[in-house]
Design an enzyme around this catalytic site. Sequence first.
Site, PDB file in Angstrom:
ATOM      1  CB  CYS A 110      -4.024  -1.788   4.386  1.00 45.49           C
ATOM      2  SG  CYS A 110      -3.090  -1.484   5.920  1.00 45.49           S
TER       3      CYS A 110
ATOM      4  CE  LYS B 216      -7.508   0.733   3.478  1.00 41.37           C
ATOM      5  NZ  LYS B 216      -6.382   1.487   4.094  1.00 41.37           N
TER       6      LYS B 216
ATOM      7  CD  GLU C 223      -2.704   1.135   2.588  1.00 39.82           C
ATOM      8  OE1 GLU C 223      -3.827   1.648   2.564  1.00 39.82           O
ATOM      9  OE2 GLU C 223      -2.212   0.627   3.621  1.00 39.82           O
TER      10      GLU C 223
END
Length: 271
Positions: free
Chosen positions: A158, A117, A46
């Site tokens: 993440c 995300k 990331e």
Amino acid sequence: MATPSTYLLGAVQMTSTADRARNMETALRLVNQAADLGVRLVGLPENFAFMGREEERISQAETLEGPTLTALRDLARARGIWILAGSIAEKVDLPGHTANTSALIADDGSIAATYRKIHLFDVNIPDGARYAESESVVPGTEVVVAGTPLGRMGLTVCYDLRFPELYRKLSEKGAEVMFIPAAFTLYTGKDHWEVLVRARAIENLAWVVAPAQVGRHSANRVTFGNAMIVDAWGTVLARCPDGEGVCVAPFDRARLERARRELPALQHRRL
């Protein structure tokens, strides 16, 4: 082209900062190193291109056609490998905001899939750091699985790791390899990172590739590292030690199918 029964996966670990040129030099060097080792698909973490002040992150946001992904697309084409561009700050129409976007780049340099995300990190860490991703990032809404010549790839980023329902959706869509490029905080990572990565592999009977940021990025930002590749039985096949580098491990389709045959939990779901 037939899907290969085995091939090498790679996961990059690096320490990105506000120095974009240095970050890109490191990312390209480590991807080249993975290619030299025979990897067919390698993942970056990331925010691999920039980890610095929020104002700079927003002002320097790029489109998918910007210089960051263009450099990786050129490298993928030149080396004949697939690259998971962990995440970049992608320009969006909302002022003062970006998307946190992961791109899967094919070995011909085309963008095979993009994922934005979904779960945003809004946490006050007891070590004194504050994270408020939702203040400047627009959350994604789509669950993304990409069909590729190497198999079906599920994309996450993440903090998504803490939400098993997302990985169930990926599993339902046929994901065989799940990517979790991350910049996990040191405070939470030391206790939760490996447990959660291995759990996502075990409960979905899928390979997990988890590239990671590591070390100190700024005065108030430290990440845990421990980039890993985990098989469908939850076995850690490879991990990076402290510092920058790349870890490599094989994806083995026969091993995946055997795990799913010996423990057919995915067929027993009731909810």
